[in-house]
Design an enzyme around this catalytic site. Structure first.
Site, PDB file in Angstrom:
ATOM      1  N   ILE A   1       6.510  12.244  57.500  1.00 63.44           N
ATOM      2  CA  ILE A   1       8.268  11.852  57.227  1.00 63.44           C
ATOM      3  C   ILE A   1       9.346  10.680  58.102  1.00 63.44           C
ATOM      4  O   ILE A   1       9.097  10.135  58.000  1.00 63.44           O
ATOM      5  CB  ILE A   1       8.665  12.679  56.206  1.00 63.44           C
ATOM      6  CG1 ILE A   1       7.067  12.956  54.757  1.00 63.44           C
ATOM      7  CG2 ILE A   1       9.174  12.022  55.003  1.00 63.44           C
ATOM      8  CD1 ILE A   1       6.405  12.029  54.273  1.00 63.44           C
TER       9      ILE A   1
ATOM     10  N   ARG B   1       8.659   9.405  60.901  1.00 63.71           N
ATOM     11  CA  ARG B   1       8.064   8.907  61.884  1.00 63.71           C
ATOM     12  C   ARG B   1       7.714   8.196  60.474  1.00 63.71           C
ATOM     13  O   ARG B   1       7.980   5.998  61.408  1.00 63.71           O
ATOM     14  CB  ARG B   1       6.385   9.214  61.623  1.00 63.71           C
ATOM     15  CG  ARG B   1       6.714  10.528  62.893  1.00 63.71           C
ATOM     16  CD  ARG B   1       5.329  10.628  63.242  1.00 63.71           C
ATOM     17  NE  ARG B   1       4.726   9.326  64.285  1.00 63.71           N
ATOM     18  CZ  ARG B   1       5.151   9.361  66.209  1.00 63.71           C
ATOM     19  NH1 ARG B   1       5.799  10.346  66.212  1.00 63.71           N
ATOM     20  NH2 ARG B   1       4.305   8.357  66.183  1.00 63.71           N
TER      21      ARG B   1
ATOM     22  N   ARG C   1      13.636  22.035  66.044  1.00 61.81           N
ATOM     23  CA  ARG C   1      13.191  23.134  66.044  1.00 61.81           C
ATOM     24  C   ARG C   1      12.614  23.181  67.491  1.00 61.81           C
ATOM     25  O   ARG C   1      12.787  24.066  67.831  1.00 61.81           O
ATOM     26  CB  ARG C   1      12.825  23.924  64.801  1.00 61.81           C
ATOM     27  CG  ARG C   1      13.555  24.031  63.976  1.00 61.81           C
ATOM     28  CD  ARG C   1      12.762  25.381  62.696  1.00 61.81           C
ATOM     29  NE  ARG C   1      11.769  24.323  62.711  1.00 61.81           N
ATOM     30  CZ  ARG C   1      10.577  24.404  61.658  1.00 61.81           C
ATOM     31  NH1 ARG C   1      10.315  25.905  61.722  1.00 61.81           N
ATOM     32  NH2 ARG C   1       9.211  24.065  61.075  1.00 61.81           N
TER      33      ARG C   1
ATOM     34  N   HIS D   1      15.611  22.489  52.826  1.00 60.09           N
ATOM     35  CA  HIS D   1      16.463  21.874  52.496  1.00 60.09           C
ATOM     36  C   HIS D   1      17.869  21.883  52.056  1.00 60.09           C
ATOM     37  O   HIS D   1      18.799  21.344  52.664  1.00 60.09           O
ATOM     38  CB  HIS D   1      15.765  20.938  51.397  1.00 60.09           C
ATOM     39  CG  HIS D   1      14.602  19.976  51.446  1.00 60.09           C
ATOM     40  ND1 HIS D   1      13.981  19.404  51.347  1.00 60.09           N
ATOM     41  CD2 HIS D   1      14.046  20.318  52.913  1.00 60.09           C
ATOM     42  CE1 HIS D   1      13.237  18.789  51.938  1.00 60.09           C
ATOM     43  NE2 HIS D   1      12.869  18.874  53.208  1.00 60.09           N
TER      44      HIS D   1
ATOM     45  N   LYS E   1      12.880  14.166  49.265  1.00 62.38           N
ATOM     46  CA  LYS E   1      12.795  15.136  47.985  1.00 62.38           C
ATOM     47  C   LYS E   1      11.121  16.100  48.543  1.00 62.38           C
ATOM     48  O   LYS E   1      11.043  15.648  49.352  1.00 62.38           O
ATOM     49  CB  LYS E   1      11.684  13.666  47.209  1.00 62.38           C
ATOM     50  CG  LYS E   1      10.803  13.064  47.290  1.00 62.38           C
ATOM     51  CD  LYS E   1       9.718  13.828  47.100  1.00 62.38           C
ATOM     52  CE  LYS E   1       8.020  13.306  48.026  1.00 62.38           C
ATOM     53  NZ  LYS E   1       7.181  14.800  47.920  1.00 62.38           N
TER      54      LYS E   1
END
Length: 352
Positions: free
Chosen positions: A17, A19, A39, A81, A99
């Site tokens: 996402i 990217r 991470r 999130h 989302k």
């Protein structure tokens, strides 16, 4: 921030996402993508080199401690999130979260409360609501092109095989198809009709509790309704249509990223033989309209965006929570009677 100030953004997550979003964010006027965090520090470094980002780190705390970073975009596994966004908000950063912004309505309420207290911007990255086709749809409806709007159909079902390594089947990272895919039909329906007064849902969960298919009807005041479905084991026509008393408007697949509308109105020939096709372009990878609006909102001092405000985000998650409860009830073979939505959620804004 002032309108002419340079916004410096930090990217949290170096997956697929990010990217697609990062090039669109970098193309927005007045924005500098300054740092990427993952991470895996090596993955972050490779991402930074590929996209021309000056810095990378494996330490989220390092990103938050940088006083030059104004805003962060979070694109990590769903289950992270809420915690990551809350840390960023408490650090005084403006936050845009992929989302779903969180896992349930209670978490969403919590995040917006923190953002309000810290006086910073927060929004779920629901790019569909900023899409030119989506905005044109609302213009046509507001103009009465198809008369009084009475119903809606929307689905998002695409196979994501577990054997191919899809993270959607990892319970620690993803809750399943309802929050990943079903959120789009729910958001579309509630943007047009508002919150439902009752919900009827059915579907399937695996032994880990991951929902992999569901279909649901949302009922609204005045007998209006939306028929929706989502899933990740088979295809379910990923288009949408909004119907009124004088015609209907179709959004070809994929409706959440549509670049065209088919307007079936004005005459019988147009309705059934030659619908009016409205072609709308796409900027970049499709995220530019949303990102540009977020940049403007932050510069203006806004704490949320009018096209996807806290109230609408929370309302969508209340619906998703209610659908999820019905799926669990069916799984345990102890379904509860269908009840109006207002009887299963708190009017004060927190999920029960």
């Amino acid at each position: 921030m002032s309108a002419g100030a340079l916004q410096r953004w930090g990217i949290v997550g170096a997956g697929s996402i990010s990217r697609t979003v990062v090039p669109d964010l970098a193309s927005c006027q007045g924005v500098e993508v300054s740092i990427v965090q993952s991470r895996d520090a090596g993955k972050a470094a490779a991402f930074a080199q590929e996209f021309g980002i000056g810095r990378s780190t494996g330490d989220f705390g390092e990103l938050l401690a940088d006083p030059l970073i104004d805003a962060v975009y979070i694109a990590t596994p769903f289950a992270t999130h809420h915690a990551l966004a809350k840390r960023a908000l408490l650090a005084g950063k403006h936050v845009l979260v992929e989302k779903p912004i969180a896992m349930n309505a209670a978490q969403v309420v919590d995040l917006f409360a923190v953002a309000s207290g810290m006086q910073v911007f927060l929004m779920e990255a629901m790019w569909m609501k900023f899409n030119p086709a989506f905005r044109r749809l609302h213009d046509e409806l507001a103009a009465g092109r198809i008369g009084e709007v009475r119903s809606l159909r929307a689905s998002f079902g695409i196979p994501f095989p577990a054997e191919l390594g899809s993270s959607r089947w990892d319970h620690a990272r993803s809750p399943g198809s309802l929050l990943d895919q079903g959120i789009y039909p729910v958001t579309l329906a509630q943007t047009i009709f508002g919150p439902p007064v009752s919900i009827h849902a059915a579907g399937s969960l695996n032994e880990d509790g991951i929902d992999f298919a569901e279909h649901f009807t949302l009922e609204f005041e005045g007998g209006r309704f939306a028929q929706c479905a989502s899933g990740m084991t088979e295809f379910c026509d990923p288009s949408a249509a909004v119907s009124g008393r004088r015609g209907w408007i179709s959004i070809p697949a994929p409706f959440w990223a549509g670049t065209a509308l088919d307007i079936h109105a004005d005459s019988w020939d147009v309705m059934f033989r030659e619908p009016h096709r409205v072609e709308l372009g796409q900027e970049g990878n499709g995220y530019v309209p949303m990102l540009r609006e977020v940049v403007k909102a932050i510069n203006s001092g806004a704490r949320e965006h009018a096209l996807h405000p806290a109230s609408e985000t929370i309302a969508v998650f209340r619906t998703i929570d209610a659908i999820g409860r019905q799926l669990i009830a069916l799984k345990t073979e102890s379904p509860t009677p269908q009840a109006p939505l207002e009887q299963t959620t708190s009017p004060q804004g927190s999920a029960r």
